[in-house]
Design an enzyme around this catalytic site. Structure first.
Site, PDB file in Angstrom:
ATOM      1  N   CYS A 183     -16.130  17.338  32.011  1.00  0.00           N
ATOM      2  CA  CYS A 183     -15.553  18.457  32.768  1.00  0.00           C
ATOM      3  C   CYS A 183     -16.545  18.925  33.825  1.00  0.00           C
ATOM      4  O   CYS A 183     -16.159  19.473  34.845  1.00  0.00           O
ATOM      5  CB  CYS A 183     -15.194  19.593  31.835  1.00  0.00           C
ATOM      6  SG  CYS A 183     -16.539  20.059  30.762  1.00  0.00           S
ATOM      7  N   LYS A 239      -7.050  20.628  15.559  1.00  0.00           N
ATOM      8  CA  LYS A 239      -6.389  19.410  16.045  1.00  0.00           C
ATOM      9  C   LYS A 239      -7.271  18.730  17.082  1.00  0.00           C
ATOM     10  O   LYS A 239      -7.393  19.198  18.214  1.00  0.00           O
ATOM     11  CB  LYS A 239      -5.033  19.720  16.700  1.00  0.00           C
ATOM     12  CG  LYS A 239      -4.279  18.412  16.968  1.00  0.00           C
ATOM     13  CD  LYS A 239      -3.291  18.487  18.115  1.00  0.00           C
ATOM     14  CE  LYS A 239      -3.812  18.010  19.436  1.00  0.00           C
ATOM     15  NZ  LYS A 239      -4.208  16.600  19.533  1.00  0.00           N
ATOM     16  N   GLU A 243     -10.930  26.473  28.212  1.00  0.00           N
ATOM     17  CA  GLU A 243     -12.006  25.800  28.961  1.00  0.00           C
ATOM     18  C   GLU A 243     -11.372  24.579  29.608  1.00  0.00           C
ATOM     19  O   GLU A 243     -11.031  23.617  28.913  1.00  0.00           O
ATOM     20  CB  GLU A 243     -13.139  25.376  28.024  1.00  0.00           C
ATOM     21  CG  GLU A 243     -13.810  26.520  27.288  1.00  0.00           C
ATOM     22  CD  GLU A 243     -14.556  27.457  28.208  1.00  0.00           C
ATOM     23  OE1 GLU A 243     -14.881  27.063  29.340  1.00  0.00           O
ATOM     24  OE2 GLU A 243     -14.800  28.597  27.794  1.00  0.00           O
ATOM     25  N   GLU A 300      -9.013  16.889  40.244  1.00  0.00           N
ATOM     26  CA  GLU A 300      -9.892  16.308  39.228  1.00  0.00           C
ATOM     27  C   GLU A 300      -9.448  14.871  38.955  1.00  0.00           C
ATOM     28  O   GLU A 300      -8.300  14.638  38.584  1.00  0.00           O
ATOM     29  CB  GLU A 300      -9.818  17.137  37.944  1.00  0.00           C
ATOM     30  CG  GLU A 300     -10.807  16.669  36.903  1.00  0.00           C
ATOM     31  CD  GLU A 300     -10.760  17.488  35.621  1.00  0.00           C
ATOM     32  OE1 GLU A 300      -9.659  17.736  35.108  1.00  0.00           O
ATOM     33  OE2 GLU A 300     -11.846  17.869  35.133  1.00  0.00           O
TER      34      GLU A 300
HETATM   35  P1  NAD Z   1      -5.634  17.284  27.693  1.00  0.00           P
HETATM   36  O1  NAD Z   1      -5.368  18.632  28.256  1.00  0.00           O
HETATM   37  O2  NAD Z   1      -4.679  16.199  27.988  1.00  0.00           O
HETATM   38  O3  NAD Z   1      -5.697  17.367  26.095  1.00  0.00           O
HETATM   39  C1  NAD Z   1      -6.592  18.227  25.422  1.00  0.00           C
HETATM   40  C2  NAD Z   1      -6.072  18.476  24.011  1.00  0.00           C
HETATM   41  O4  NAD Z   1      -4.841  19.187  24.087  1.00  0.00           O
HETATM   42  C3  NAD Z   1      -5.772  17.213  23.203  1.00  0.00           C
HETATM   43  O5  NAD Z   1      -6.088  17.440  21.855  1.00  0.00           O
HETATM   44  C4  NAD Z   1      -4.263  17.059  23.385  1.00  0.00           C
HETATM   45  O6  NAD Z   1      -3.650  16.346  22.345  1.00  0.00           O
HETATM   46  C5  NAD Z   1      -3.820  18.514  23.371  1.00  0.00           C
HETATM   47  N1  NAD Z   1      -2.560  18.787  24.073  1.00  0.00           N
HETATM   48  C6  NAD Z   1      -1.967  18.072  25.071  1.00  0.00           C
HETATM   49  N2  NAD Z   1      -0.827  18.667  25.457  1.00  0.00           N
HETATM   50  C7  NAD Z   1      -0.687  19.783  24.698  1.00  0.00           C
HETATM   51  C8  NAD Z   1       0.276  20.827  24.646  1.00  0.00           C
HETATM   52  N3  NAD Z   1       1.332  20.838  25.458  1.00  0.00           N
HETATM   53  N4  NAD Z   1       0.103  21.841  23.761  1.00  0.00           N
HETATM   54  C9  NAD Z   1      -0.976  21.863  22.945  1.00  0.00           C
HETATM   55  N5  NAD Z   1      -1.929  20.895  22.953  1.00  0.00           N
HETATM   56  C10 NAD Z   1      -1.790  19.874  23.818  1.00  0.00           C
HETATM   57  O7  NAD Z   1      -7.115  16.895  28.128  1.00  0.00           O
HETATM   58  P2  NAD Z   1      -7.955  15.567  27.815  1.00  0.00           P
HETATM   59  O8  NAD Z   1      -7.429  14.451  28.632  1.00  0.00           O
HETATM   60  O9  NAD Z   1      -8.091  15.374  26.342  1.00  0.00           O
HETATM   61  O10 NAD Z   1      -9.394  15.998  28.359  1.00  0.00           O
HETATM   62  C11 NAD Z   1      -9.738  15.956  29.698  1.00  0.00           C
HETATM   63  C12 NAD Z   1      -9.616  17.320  30.336  1.00  0.00           C
HETATM   64  O11 NAD Z   1     -10.375  18.263  29.597  1.00  0.00           O
HETATM   65  C13 NAD Z   1     -10.193  17.367  31.739  1.00  0.00           C
HETATM   66  O12 NAD Z   1      -9.347  18.131  32.562  1.00  0.00           O
HETATM   67  C14 NAD Z   1     -11.534  18.052  31.552  1.00  0.00           C
HETATM   68  O13 NAD Z   1     -12.042  18.690  32.703  1.00  0.00           O
HETATM   69  C15 NAD Z   1     -11.216  19.012  30.469  1.00  0.00           C
HETATM   70  N6  NAD Z   1     -12.418  19.445  29.778  1.00  0.00           N
HETATM   71  C16 NAD Z   1     -12.867  20.718  29.988  1.00  0.00           C
HETATM   72  C17 NAD Z   1     -14.036  21.144  29.379  1.00  0.00           C
HETATM   73  C18 NAD Z   1     -14.546  22.546  29.579  1.00  0.00           C
HETATM   74  O14 NAD Z   1     -15.316  23.011  28.751  1.00  0.00           O
HETATM   75  N7  NAD Z   1     -14.155  23.238  30.633  1.00  0.00           N
HETATM   76  C19 NAD Z   1     -14.741  20.265  28.557  1.00  0.00           C
HETATM   77  C20 NAD Z   1     -14.254  18.966  28.379  1.00  0.00           C
HETATM   78  C21 NAD Z   1     -13.082  18.575  28.986  1.00  0.00           C
END
Ligand code: NAD
Length: 495
Positions: A284, A175, A250, A385
């Site tokens: 991130c 997904k 992550e 963040e």
């Molecule tokens: P997000 O957590 O909002 O969403 C990430 C994914 O999870 C999306 O596909 C979203 O649809 C899905 N999702 C959302 N709620 C969910 C739930 N309750 N259950 C299951 N899936 C769910 O994050 P984002 O806005 O897409 O990305 C930004 C965040 O990602 C930042 O916090 C960033 O630091 C982090 N990030 C971390 C890394 C790493 O490797 N540590 C890399 C890139 C981004």
């Protein structure tokens, strides 16, 4: 007419069972619809899991080096399509072409690394404590992997998960983020063209609550690999924990770059500009705190503000642009609310601090690169963040204080120190609490064959990338072979 995309489930391109769709728009020009995508539900997830479960029976028995050859072929196709994918990615999530080309390249590197690793899924052979007995470990696939990804690295992050998951012999339900579904679709097309059996990879588009949660809760999904915010990571860990699933998380970061008084300031300047404002601060690993030694603070801030105000904002398809838009309106508002918080907390705003709306910029979601000084380590802009082009500068008097400030958040992903003193560098390597430390480099710049991940609320101890991700996507089986022809009881018959 906008292109209409589909899910890929059970070997077919299909609409969502709900019949519903959602739009994916260009954040640099909100009038442009990049595509229309299926808004899927639990029912689609259930079908995808059934297909993946069926395909697992055969895929697990394909020799790993043969699986690896398919990954190599996928890498070759990505090389051919690199420019086209980069342009699509820039349209769908905004970052500039140089960076989207880099994002695709990271996918290519990951594919080729998987090809190599497919011949290196090592186990151990270990002497037995009994005669005529042989002990070893083997690496086994686990089953169906549920992969959930964010929007900021639309090709690289899915590649980090899908290539090792498949190479280890698992099948996949994927997904992608609903802000970047087009690039994800291209990746699945490429894997199919390269020869991944159709049911072994399933793509289900949709929201976190309608598709993500059903994946996490599905009893027939054996492992979850998630990249995203710490907030969602905690929810996922809890839900998956109830079923004792293997989970890799992550999550977020609040990364800092330290600049010591002995640093090469020009180099440190290039580093922080790239670290803080590359990908419009939406990595991130983005540098969101700059910790400056008091002896160079004023001079460095002057250099930094001068360079920052010259950065060119615009549509990432224009090769002269340095900073693209932020991902969507909600994120623009979040960033601006943090700027207001910073001002209220007493930090001094030196540049930026507002949306950029000149000319064509008003068609999209642009925010001026923003710098705060006089930031105290406990302020919210130094703790939380923000995920945008906002840099908080903190002044310190020593290396010890710099490291204490750097370590003083709930996160621990990336970190950086600029110093020409080897003693400072080694002390930083030892004392910084983070999964990644760069010496004389910015907080961003991961290479696919190195472990990637963080400590504290940045994750749960697993690593993507490198050889370590192959440990996550496989299970160790211990095998004893007794060729003595009689019962030999460990701990008893050899005493
Ligand atoms: P997000 O957590 O909002 O969403 C990430 C994914 O999870 C999306 O596909 C979203 O649809 C899905 N999702 C959302 N709620 C969910 C739930 N309750 N259950 C299951 N899936 C769910 O994050 P984002 O806005 O897409 O990305 C930004 C965040 O990602 C930042 O916090 C960033 O630091 C982090 N990030 C971390 C890394 C790493 O490797 N540590 C890399 C890139 C981004």
């Amino acid at each position: 007419m906008s292109k209409v995309y589909k899910n890929f489930i059970d070997g077919e391109w299909v609409d969502a069972s709900t019949g519903e769709t959602f739009e994916n728009r260009n954040p640099a020009n909100w009038d442009e619809v990049v595509g229309i995508f299926p808004r899927s539900s639990k029912e689609d997830v259930d079908r995808a899991v059934r297909a993946a479960r069926k395909a697992y029976k055969e895929w697990r028995l394909v020799p790993a080096p043969v699986r690896g050859e398919i990954m190599k072929k996928a890498g070759d196709i990505m090389v051919e399509r690199k420019e086209e994918i980069a342009r699509l990615m820039t349209r769908e999530m905004g970052k500039i072409l140089a960076e989207t080309r880099g994002d695709v390249q990271e996918g290519i590197d990951t594919a080729y690394y998987a090809f190599g690793e497919s011949r290196r899924l090592f186990g151990h052979t270990v002497p037995s404590e009994l005669p005529n007995k042989f002990n070893m470990t083997m690496r086994m696939p686990i089953g169906v992997a549920g992969l959930i990804t964010p929007w900021n690295f639309p090709m690289a992050i899915p590649s980090w998960k899908i290539f090792p998951a498949l190479t280890c012999g698992n099948t996949v339900v994927f997904k992608p983020a609903s802000d970047t579904p087009a690039t994800a679709t291209v990746l699945v097309e490429i894997l199919l063209e390269a020869g991944v059996p159709p049911q072994a990879i399933n793509l289900v588009h949709g929201t976190g609550s309608e598709v993500g949660i059903p994946i996490v809760e599905h009893p027939d999904i054996d492992l979850i690999s998630f990249t995203g915010s710490s907030k969602v990571g905690k929810i996922i860990n809890e839900k998956a924990g109830r079923q004792l699933k293997r989970v890799s998380l992550e999550l977020g970061g609040k990364n800092a770059q330290i600049v010591m008084d002995d640093a090469n300031l020009e180099l440190a300047l290039e580093g922080v500009l790239w670290g803080a404002f590359g990908t419009t601060g939406q990595r991130c690993t983005a540098t969101s705190r700059l910790i400056l030694h008091e002896k160079i603070h004023d001079k460095f801030v002057e250099m930094l503000v001068d360079a920052t105000t010259k950065l060119k904002l615009g549509n990432g398809l224009d090769e002269s642009v340095q900073v693209g838009p932020v991902i969507n309106k909600g994120q623009l508002e979040t960033i601006h609310s943090y700027v207001e918080i910073g001002k209220k907390e007493g930090a001094t705003l030196l540049c930026g601090g507002e949306p950029a709306e000149d000319g064509d910029l008003k068609k999209g979601f642009f925010y001026k690169p923003t710098i705060f000084v006089d930031v105290k380590p406990s302020m919210r802009i130094a703790q939380e963040e923000i995920f945008g082009p906002v840099l908080s500068v903190i002044k310190v008097g020593s290396l010890d204080e710099a490291i204490e400030v750097l370590n003083g958040t709930v996160y621990g992903l990336s970190s950086s120190i600029y110093t020409q003193d080897v003693n400072n560098a080694y002390k930083a390597m030892r004392d910084i609490e983070a999964g990644i430390t760069y010496i004389n480099g910015p907080t961003i710049g991961a290479e696919c064959h190195m472990p990637f991940g963080g400590v504290k609320e940045t994750g749960n101890g697993h690593r993507e990338g490198g050889w370590t991700v192959y440990e996550f996507f496989s299970e160790v089986k211990t095998v004893y072979v007794d060729f003595s022809g009689r019962l030999q009881r460990a701990q008893i018959d050899n005493r």
